[in-house]
Design an enzyme around this catalytic site. Structure first.
Site, short mmCIF file in Angstrom:
data_model
loop_
_atom_site.label_atom_id
_atom_site.label_comp_id
_atom_site.label_asym_id
_atom_site.label_seq_id
_atom_site.Cartn_x
_atom_site.Cartn_y
_atom_site.Cartn_z
CE LYS A 44 -49.88 -112.56 39.98
NZ LYS A 44 -48.66 -112.60 40.78
CD GLN A 88 -46.42 -115.05 42.43
OE1 GLN A 88 -47.01 -114.74 41.40
NE2 GLN A 88 -46.63 -114.42 43.57
CG ASP A 111 -44.70 -108.08 39.50
OD1 ASP A 111 -45.91 -107.83 39.68
OD2 ASP A 111 -44.18 -109.19 39.74
#
Ligand code: NDP
Length: 274
Positions: A44, A88, A111
């Site tokens: 990322k 994460q 997300d």
């Protein structure tokens, strides 16, 4: 395909910076030292650098408390340089993932895990696309695969893949069946699929016997075997013979997930201009 998305974003980012002075910024938070999470976080960060985004990594020890993590999220919520916040997953067991996701400002929830964004996906009027399912839709679109009126079967009903995937296919007028661990006669159902999306987390579980001739097979799975080889949930060799289109692992859905995350970060930055 993911490269095409990133190349377009790079051009759009240059324009955004020139026109508004805003550089999209992504904060990636990782707690603990799970090797798979570390690989995802590095990918990322690399994508951010490639496109020209500002990025920050917050690597916290596994002993971090829920309160400390909430404080960091709050700080990032109030930081104007940061347009997207990605925590994460999975988090260490002593931290409640739902509490953390709910604390992220929905406008920075790139997300698309916050209940506000999940609700918007359900309605079909959303700011952020759920990263993996949207990446799948982009692959289908790029390959000109017709969804209207087709039978789509999704194996898996997780909040991050199976459920939102089913919604996005439904929004494109597919007739969607969702399968899970309690599904009876899985093979009979998957054999009706014109489009089969597999997100189970079981290495090479779906072989050629599960699919019909000419089916489109999308493998979301990422499983690390004991010999370190990365494989999907689909047995590629036996399905490839029957499928009209099939995505490989590695290289299929995975890179598209990151490309969608980058798109969402751009959207979040652009949405701050009002
Ligand atoms: P989860 O473990 O959260 O969900 C797995 C789903 O599969 C569950 O709904 C479960 O059913 C179902 N399932 C398990 N066993 C069976 C079975 N024998 N028959 C039918 N259904 C079954 O996984 P995720 O959705 O998070 O991830 C799925 C896979 O996708 C994993 O391999 C993961 O690594 C990968 N992944 C890849 C990404 C990418 O970028 N390419 C991103 C995210 C995930 P039940 O609900 O009944 O338990």
């Amino acid at each position: 395909m993911s490269q095409k998305v990133k190349d377009n974003l790079k051009k759009e980012t240059e324009k955004l910076i020139k026109d508004s002075g805003i550089t999209p910024g992504l904060a990636v938070v990782i707690v603990g030292d799970d090797p798979a999470s570390r690989v995802y976080v590095n990918s990322k960060k690399k994508a951010c650098a490639e496109i020209g985004y500002y990025s920050e990594e917050h690597a916290l020890p596994a002993s971090t408390t829920e309160e400390e993590l909430l404080n960091l999220v709050e700080k990032l919520n109030n930081d104007d340089k940061i347009h997207g916040i990605l925590v994460q997953l999975p988090l260490p067991k002593h931290i409640n993932e739902e509490t953390i996701i709910n604390a992220i400002n929905p406008k920075k929830d790139v997300d698309a895990f916050h209940p506000v964004n999940v609700g918007k996906i359900m309605i079909g009027n959303f700011d952020f696309l759920p990263c993996t399912p949207a990446g799948v839709m982009e692959l289908l679109d790029d390959a000109n695969i017709e969804l209207n009126g087709k039978n789509a079967v999704v194996i898996g009903r997780s909040n991050i893949v199976g459920k939102p995937q089913s919604m996005l296919l439904l929004h494109k007028n597919a007739t969607v069946t969702i399968c899970h661990s309690r599904t009876q006669n899985l093979k009979e159902i998957t054999k009706t699929a014109d489009i089969l999306v597999v997100a189970v987390g079981r290495a090479e579980m779906i072989d050629g016997d599960y699919i019909k001739e000419g089916a489109v097979v999308i493998d979301v799975g990422m499983n690390r075997l004991e010999n370190k080889k990365l494989v999907g949930d689909v047995h590629f060799e036996s399905c490839e013979k029957k499928a009209s289109y099939i995505t490989p692992v590695p290289g299929g859905v995975g890179p598209m997930t990151i490309a969608t995350l980058m798109k969402n970060t751009f959207t979040a930055a652009k949405n701050t201009i009002k």
